[in-house]
Design a protein around this motif. Structure first.
Motif, PDB file in Angstrom:
ATOM      1  N   ARG A 214      21.012  69.715  19.292  1.00 17.54           N
ATOM      2  CA  ARG A 214      20.232  69.995  18.192  1.00 17.54           C
ATOM      3  C   ARG A 214      19.011  68.866  18.694  1.00 17.54           C
ATOM      4  O   ARG A 214      17.807  68.285  18.572  1.00 17.54           O
ATOM      5  N   ALA A 215      19.773  67.071  18.447  1.00 14.02           N
ATOM      6  CA  ALA A 215      19.284  65.868  18.881  1.00 14.02           C
ATOM      7  C   ALA A 215      18.276  65.921  20.709  1.00 14.02           C
ATOM      8  O   ALA A 215      17.623  65.235  20.579  1.00 14.02           O
ATOM      9  N   LEU A 216      19.080  66.685  21.358  1.00 17.82           N
ATOM     10  CA  LEU A 216      19.123  65.987  22.632  1.00 17.82           C
ATOM     11  C   LEU A 216      17.073  67.562  22.751  1.00 17.82           C
ATOM     12  O   LEU A 216      16.874  67.476  23.220  1.00 17.82           O
ATOM     13  N   LEU A 217      17.533  68.295  22.253  1.00 20.64           N
ATOM     14  CA  LEU A 217      16.318  69.425  22.122  1.00 20.64           C
ATOM     15  C   LEU A 217      14.736  68.551  22.186  1.00 20.64           C
ATOM     16  O   LEU A 217      13.792  68.994  22.462  1.00 20.64           O
ATOM     17  N   GLU A 218      15.125  67.559  21.208  1.00 20.02           N
ATOM     18  CA  GLU A 218      13.686  66.789  20.523  1.00 20.02           C
ATOM     19  C   GLU A 218      13.314  65.758  21.346  1.00 20.02           C
ATOM     20  O   GLU A 218      12.548  65.640  21.388  1.00 20.02           O
ATOM     21  N   LEU A 219      13.862  65.978  22.593  1.00 17.51           N
ATOM     22  CA  LEU A 219      13.081  65.157  24.085  1.00 17.51           C
ATOM     23  C   LEU A 219      12.588  65.951  25.067  1.00 17.51           C
ATOM     24  O   LEU A 219      12.843  67.144  25.760  1.00 17.51           O
ATOM     25  N   SER A 220      11.539  65.202  25.296  1.00 21.74           N
ATOM     26  CA  SER A 220      10.889  65.386  26.611  1.00 21.74           C
ATOM     27  C   SER A 220      11.492  65.538  27.887  1.00 21.74           C
ATOM     28  O   SER A 220      11.077  66.262  28.715  1.00 21.74           O
ATOM     29  N   THR A 221      12.478  64.635  27.948  1.00 21.02           N
ATOM     30  CA  THR A 221      12.959  64.502  29.368  1.00 21.02           C
ATOM     31  C   THR A 221      14.508  65.145  28.966  1.00 21.02           C
ATOM     32  O   THR A 221      15.046  65.700  28.012  1.00 21.02           O
ATOM     33  N   PRO A 222      14.455  65.784  30.225  1.00 20.49           N
ATOM     34  CA  PRO A 222      16.127  67.193  30.344  1.00 20.49           C
ATOM     35  C   PRO A 222      17.387  66.101  30.436  1.00 20.49           C
ATOM     36  O   PRO A 222      17.182  64.520  30.202  1.00 20.49           O
ATOM     37  N   ALA A 223      17.780  66.647  29.487  1.00 15.24           N
ATOM     38  CA  ALA A 223      19.680  66.278  29.218  1.00 15.24           C
ATOM     39  C   ALA A 223      20.474  66.551  29.677  1.00 15.24           C
ATOM     40  O   ALA A 223      20.416  67.790  29.559  1.00 15.24           O
TER      41      ALA A 223
END
Ligand code: IPE
Length: 247
Positions: A212-221
């Protein structure tokens, strides 16, 4: 081209034994960072709480959503995290990494959102240091102090620093669907069936919370296991790639 790397608390501690570092795993992680630090470019390390933070936070009833006004309890949780941070920094120094501690409690606060100023971190990066942050407790307007998880720190840092790469080193080789590592996740629905809660005490939400937290990023994680940390630091994309919807 900054890289933000989180070492999961369950990777570097024995999560079910209070305040126990997994020395072998921590040394492997530090070794992987040490052997690539010259090539990886500016690097910020964030580590989780594992059996240091979660154990104390749980005992004092403090979580990301439930705060406490008891400064002694908050200082105890913070103290456990600084103990773990000292261990992480010691392991990094032993592998030749110029790591310096950054304490989120002293730097960040929450009101409607998280405020994590990065000028000091940017100055450290400019001088060739590797700032090391960790999950912590922070002042939370109207709630006393609450837990700030490492994943939330990663997301905030990645945005503010304009990070090129984000990696979450976990106890599993990626986000698992049955026995298989999911290659990509574009939304929580994509992975809903695979995302369970963490079994050990985890006040910040297990793998679902991470995604959920990583989906908020515009950078691929990238979510990957310790075996794949050298691959990630070499510029590859091991494990599961999480690509947020706000790209
Ligand atoms: C938790 O940090 C910090 C505290 C409980 C104080 P994280 O949520 O990032 O820790 P892990 O990686 O899940 O152990």
């Amino acid at each position: 081209m900054t890289t933000v790397l989180k070492l999961g608390g369950s990777v570097i501690t024995h999560k079910d034994e209070p305040e126990t570092v997994d020395r072998e795993a921590l040394d492997r992680a530090a070794g992987a960072v040490g052997s690539t630090v010259g090539e990886v470019g500016p690097l910020v390390v964030v580590h989780g709480g594992g059996s240091f933070g979660h154990h104390h936070a749980d005992r004092h009833g403090v979580s990301t959503g439930t705060g406490s006004d008891d400064a002694e309890a908050l200082a105890t949780i913070h103290g456990a995290m600084t103990d773990l941070s000292d261990r992480v920094i010691g392991a990094l120094h032993a592998r030749g990494v110029e790591a310096l501690p950054v304490r989120p409690l002293s730097l960040a606060h929450r009101d409607d959102g998280l405020h994590l100023p990065c000028e000091g971190i940017e100055a450290m990066l400019g001088e060739g240091f590797v700032p090391v942050l960790h999950g912590d407790v922070v002042a939370h307007t109207g709630s006393g102090g609450t837990v700030l998880g490492g994943d939330e720190i990663v997301v905030s840092l990645a945005r503010t620093l304009g990070a090129a790469r984000v990696g979450l080193c976990s106890t599993v080789p990626g986000v698992l669907d049955g026995g298989d590592v999911l290659d990509r996740i574009g939304s929580l629905e994509d992975a809903a069936a695979a995302l369970g809660g963490s079994e050990a005490t985890d006040v910040t939400g297990g793998m679902a919370g991470k995604v959920r937290a990583l989906l908020e990023l515009s950078t691929p994680a990238h979510v990957f296991g310790l075996d794949d940390l050298p691959e990630f630091l070499a510029g590859d994309t091991p494990g599961t790639t999480v690509l947020g919807g706000d790209r």
